[in-house]
Design a protein around this motif. Structure first.
Motif, PDB file in Angstrom:
ATOM      1  N   CYS A 107      17.284  92.074 -58.571  1.00 28.47           N
ATOM      2  CA  CYS A 107      16.560  91.938 -57.295  1.00 28.47           C
ATOM      3  C   CYS A 107      15.092  92.303 -57.476  1.00 28.47           C
ATOM      4  CB  CYS A 107      17.187  92.821 -56.223  1.00 28.47           C
ATOM      5  SG  CYS A 107      18.756  92.208 -55.556  1.00 28.47           S
ATOM      6  N   LYS A 110      13.330  89.396 -59.069  1.00 29.70           N
ATOM      7  CA  LYS A 110      13.093  88.316 -58.098  1.00 29.70           C
ATOM      8  C   LYS A 110      11.895  88.640 -57.209  1.00 29.70           C
ATOM      9  CE  LYS A 110      15.226  85.500 -54.497  1.00 29.70           C
ATOM     10  NZ  LYS A 110      14.622  84.260 -55.043  1.00 29.70           N
ATOM     11  N   LYS A 111      11.785  89.892 -56.785  1.00 29.94           N
ATOM     12  CA  LYS A 111      10.645  90.310 -55.970  1.00 29.94           C
ATOM     13  C   LYS A 111       9.331  90.147 -56.735  1.00 29.94           C
ATOM     14  CE  LYS A 111      13.139  93.841 -53.305  1.00 29.94           C
ATOM     15  NZ  LYS A 111      13.289  95.306 -53.090  1.00 29.94           N
ATOM     16  N   SER A 116      14.248  82.449 -62.453  1.00 35.00           N
ATOM     17  CA  SER A 116      15.545  82.235 -63.085  1.00 35.00           C
ATOM     18  C   SER A 116      15.841  83.337 -64.094  1.00 35.00           C
ATOM     19  CB  SER A 116      15.559  80.866 -63.793  1.00 35.00           C
ATOM     20  OG  SER A 116      16.756  80.652 -64.509  1.00 35.00           O
ATOM     21  N   TYR A 117      17.132  83.677 -64.239  1.00 35.49           N
ATOM     22  CA  TYR A 117      17.540  84.646 -65.246  1.00 35.49           C
ATOM     23  C   TYR A 117      18.387  83.962 -66.300  1.00 35.49           C
ATOM     24  CZ  TYR A 117      18.419  89.239 -67.236  1.00 35.49           C
ATOM     25  OH  TYR A 117      18.433  90.322 -68.077  1.00 35.49           O
ATOM     26  N   LEU A 152      18.655  84.657 -57.865  1.00 36.27           N
ATOM     27  CA  LEU A 152      17.955  84.015 -58.975  1.00 36.27           C
ATOM     28  C   LEU A 152      18.700  82.752 -59.397  1.00 36.27           C
ATOM     29  CD1 LEU A 152      17.285  87.245 -61.041  1.00 36.27           C
ATOM     30  CD2 LEU A 152      15.502  85.786 -60.079  1.00 36.27           C
TER      31      LEU A 152
END
Length: 280
Positions: A107, A110-111, A116-117, A152
């Motif tokens: 998270c 993403k912030k 993408s992971y 993600l």
């Protein structure tokens, strides 16, 4: 006009890994002489991002060695790097590849602007214990679920040519399909005398069959050809697009040299490709 997505890798840290993945030159069991370094400074990461963008890359992947992303210095550095690259080059699609990761850590990425992971399953659940004993296949699968839960997009795939059976390959692709990845990476093992795995180099025709089978199993995913493209396929490497590939990694990989980006670009343009500028 045909479109191909290009991605570039930024090795943010290298070597000094405690894991015993038998295919990896950075693992604790590897005797391969590689450059090892701790977290790369942000200015150098931005410099590499600008080079990637100039070479038509849409994806830019921040990769670290080691088992886990964790909650401390590594997470803070990747988040800081992501923010800096996103500010300097907002058109780049940021990918993070930092090992096992919790929902909370993902998270945070993403912030920070990560899109993408990337965390590969590598192979089938059944075959994995034969190539790694320091963590489990289930650990990898859980990280992929955490990435999706964190919002993600998911990039997951693996490596072929480790001695796995055809049944292993089918099981592996079935597991990938369960995850419904946005992108799935296909890597081909490059034999090295200083790695524990002793296998013959895969033939180009076998590699093309694997790409086709992957596309059939994951029709909605972008199939990205990564490690081994140049070494395994040689002069036939651009035939990958005839078998279902949608994307490639350009430039160097983590510890091995890749094709010069300018050569890829010239050849792809001659083939009538344009370079993706946005992800859907």
């Amino acid at each position: 006009m045909k479109t191909v997505m290009l991605c570039a890798i930024c090795s943010v840290s290298a070597g000094n890994c405690s894991q015993d993945c038998a295919y990896c030159t950075q693992s604790v069991k590897s005797q391969v002489d590689i450059e090892k370094f701790e977290l790369k400074n942000i200015e150098q990461i931005i410099k590499e991002a600008k080079i990637a963008a100039a070479n038509h890359a849409l994806g830019f992947c921040l990769v670290t060695s080691g088992r886990k992303l964790g909650e401390g210095k590594k997470l803070e550095h990747i988040a800081k790097a992501a923010r800096a690259v996103h500010e300097a080059l907002p058109e780049l699609m940021l990918i993070a590849c930092n090992g096992e990761a919790s929902y909370e850590a993902l998270c945070e990425l993403k912030k920070a602007g990560v899109f993408s992971y990337n965390h590969n399953l590598e192979t089938s659940r059944e075959f994995f214990p034969k190539i790694c004993t320091t963590h489990s296949w289930e650990d990898r699968f859980e990280t992929n679920l955490n990435a999706k839960r964190a919002g993600l997009m998911l990039c997951t795939g693996g490596i072929y040519g480790l001695g796995e059976s055809e049944d292993d390959r089918k099981s592996f692709r079935k597991s990938l399909a369960e995850l419904s990845p946005f992108t799935s990476t296909v890597n081909f093992f490059i034999p090295h005398e200083k790695l524990p795995i002793k296998r013959e180099k895969m033939s180009a025709d076998e590699a093309f069959g694997i790409i086709a089978d992957t596309k059939a199993a994951l029709p909605e995913a972008r199939i990205m050809i990564a490690g081994g493209r140049e070494k395994i396929l040689g002069e036939r490497q651009y035939e990958i697009f005839e078998h279902g590939a949608d994307a490639i990694v350009i430039g160097d990989y983590l510890t091995t040299r890749g094709e010069k980006p300018c050569d890829d670009i010239v050849n792809l343009e001659k083939m009538g490709f344009e370079f993706a500028k946005i992800c859907h």
